[in-house]
Design an enzyme around this catalytic site. Structure first.
Site, PDB file in Angstrom:
ATOM      1  N   GLY A   1     -43.522 147.490  93.457  1.00  0.00           N
ATOM      2  CA  GLY A   1     -44.499 148.387  94.053  1.00  0.00           C
ATOM      3  C   GLY A   1     -43.859 149.699  94.461  1.00  0.00           C
ATOM      4  O   GLY A   1     -43.035 150.261  93.739  1.00  0.00           O
ATOM      5  N   LYS A   2     -44.204 150.196  95.666  1.00  0.00           N
ATOM      6  CA  LYS A   2     -43.762 151.514  96.097  1.00  0.00           C
ATOM      7  C   LYS A   2     -42.245 151.668  96.058  1.00  0.00           C
ATOM      8  O   LYS A   2     -41.728 152.696  95.631  1.00  0.00           O
ATOM      9  CB  LYS A   2     -44.281 151.800  97.516  1.00  0.00           C
ATOM     10  CG  LYS A   2     -45.765 152.076  97.583  1.00  0.00           C
ATOM     11  CD  LYS A   2     -46.173 152.695  98.899  1.00  0.00           C
ATOM     12  CE  LYS A   2     -46.047 151.741 100.077  1.00  0.00           C
ATOM     13  NZ  LYS A   2     -46.574 152.327 101.329  1.00  0.00           N
TER      14      LYS A   2
ATOM     15  N   GLY B   1     -40.966 142.293  92.824  1.00  0.00           N
ATOM     16  CA  GLY B   1     -41.851 143.254  93.461  1.00  0.00           C
ATOM     17  C   GLY B   1     -41.506 144.667  93.027  1.00  0.00           C
ATOM     18  O   GLY B   1     -40.460 145.196  93.398  1.00  0.00           O
TER      19      GLY B   1
ATOM     20  N   LYS C   1     -42.950 148.389 116.659  1.00  0.00           N
ATOM     21  CA  LYS C   1     -43.783 148.136 115.479  1.00  0.00           C
ATOM     22  C   LYS C   1     -45.212 147.948 115.966  1.00  0.00           C
ATOM     23  O   LYS C   1     -45.450 147.608 117.139  1.00  0.00           O
ATOM     24  CB  LYS C   1     -43.327 146.877 114.735  1.00  0.00           C
ATOM     25  CG  LYS C   1     -43.776 146.807 113.284  1.00  0.00           C
ATOM     26  CD  LYS C   1     -42.902 147.657 112.369  1.00  0.00           C
ATOM     27  CE  LYS C   1     -43.264 147.446 110.920  1.00  0.00           C
ATOM     28  NZ  LYS C   1     -42.354 148.184 110.022  1.00  0.00           N
TER      29      LYS C   1
END
Length: 360
Positions: free
Chosen positions: A186-187, A184, A84
């Protein structure tokens, strides 16, 4: 500072293999790349662009996220390790072509030990810029041969995991007639709502972004809206789906959860070790986040061999069986599903990683 060289958080797998601090003063780049394991292959994980309050906060995040990617990639059946990266800064202000290309030079310098992709604050268009300096970039736009928006298969995979949880609890792999709360939208969250409505679920949503809420309501005016996460957790739900930031399952929220299942797209949902047992003690079935949200990494990983959406979706469909397997193992061994998932991931990293010691 975090104990980079200390004992690993999970199991007996190796500590982080490599942590690289990257700085380009002219462009303002300040980045950290963490490679947890390459036992299964080159490490793969997204780049998060976020205004961390301190270098310590950024380092803690990248260490946790890269470890999680190793486990995620292992249980997704990928021949890839876990890594990451984080870029410290406000993407709305600090992101530039020069900064992204400087970052790409550092990735190229790792000679394939780390492949990057999108994460919070970065998009497919950013990957195209980074790829001008590095070969080791996935999550690119369709125009440049990439998979595009990885939220498509992330949401699909979460839905497959939720179906497996529903089958375990209620005997049928469907959410029809169930009340599902999506925190949530979102995307990923708004796509999950689409799958749930198609399956016949009643959906409750919340989001700090009013525009995101209105987007869902414009398509599904029947969806119920609650003001915030606290209200969501305390709602009469069958399933709670955290799809925002991590740490949503903590000492305050877990005692208030009324849902029978927790299954969502957010990374690092468990605020600390021991939360998984608290959920189990309350008879709440927790679908491990890094298992059910692996559709996105499956999608971007497919780019490495030349992207084929049908092939990637077929692999993401297997999240259903993997989740069922984890629930069965947890029941057989008398442990929470999160522990069972870790054991399966560690077993694969150990068994397959060992083969690299056979010289050919």
């Amino acid at each position: 500072m975090p104990n980079v060289f200390g004992s690993p958080h999970k199991g007996t797998e190796p500590r982080h293999e490599q942590v690289v601090f990257c700085q380009d003063e002219a462009s303002g780049l300040r980045a950290i790349i963490a490679i947890y394991s390459t036992a299964l292959g080159p490490s793969l994980g997204g780049t998060r662009f976020y205004p961390y309050g301190s270098e310590e906060e950024a380092l803690t995040d990248v260490l946790n996220l890269s470890r999680g990617m190793a486990y995620k990639n292992a249980l997704a059946g990928l021949d890839l390790g876990g890594g990451k990266a984080v870029i410290i800064g406000d993407p709305a202000i600090d992101k530039s072509e020069a900064l992204l290309r400087a970052y790409g030079r550092f990735i190229e310098g790792l000679h394939g030990r780390y492949y990057t992709a999108c994460d919070v604050g970065t998009y497919s268009e950013d990957m195209d810029v980074i790829a001008r300096e590095s070969r080791y970039v996935t999550g690119r736009t369709v125009e440049h041969g990439g998979a595009g928006d990885s939220s498509i298969l992330t949401a699909f995979g979460v839905f497959q995991g939720m179906r497996a949880a529903a089958e375990t609890v209620w005997g049928a792999p469907t959410l029809r007639g169930r009340r599902v709360g999506v925190e949530g939208v979102g995307k990923v969250g708004h796509r999950l709502v689409e799958h749930l409505r198609e399956d016949g679920a009643d959906v409750v949503i919340c989001d700090v972004n009013e525009a995101a809420v209105e987007r869902v309501r414009s398509l599904h005016p029947e969806v119920e809206v609650v003001p915030d996460k606290d209200a969501m957790v305390r709602s009469e739900l069958d399933v709670y789906a955290p799809c925002a930031l991590g740490g949503s399952l903590n000492d305050d929220s877990v005692p208030a959860i009324k849902a029978r299942i927790v299954c969502g797209a957010a990374n690092n949902q468990l605020a600390h070790s021991g939360i998984e047992k608290s959920l189990a003690d309350r008879n709440v079935l927790y679908a491990p986040d890094y298992v059910v949200n692996s559709g996105g990494v499956i999608q971007v990983a497919d780019e490495i061999d030349g992207f084929d959406f049908d092939r990637a979706k077929a692999r993401a469909t297997r999240i259903y069986e993997t989740t069922r397997k984890i629930f069965a193992l947890a029941s057989d061994e008398g442990v929470p599903p999160a522990v069972a998932a870790d054991r399966l991931a560690e077993r694969r990293m150990s068994e397959i990683g060992r083969l690299r010691g056979i010289l050919v």
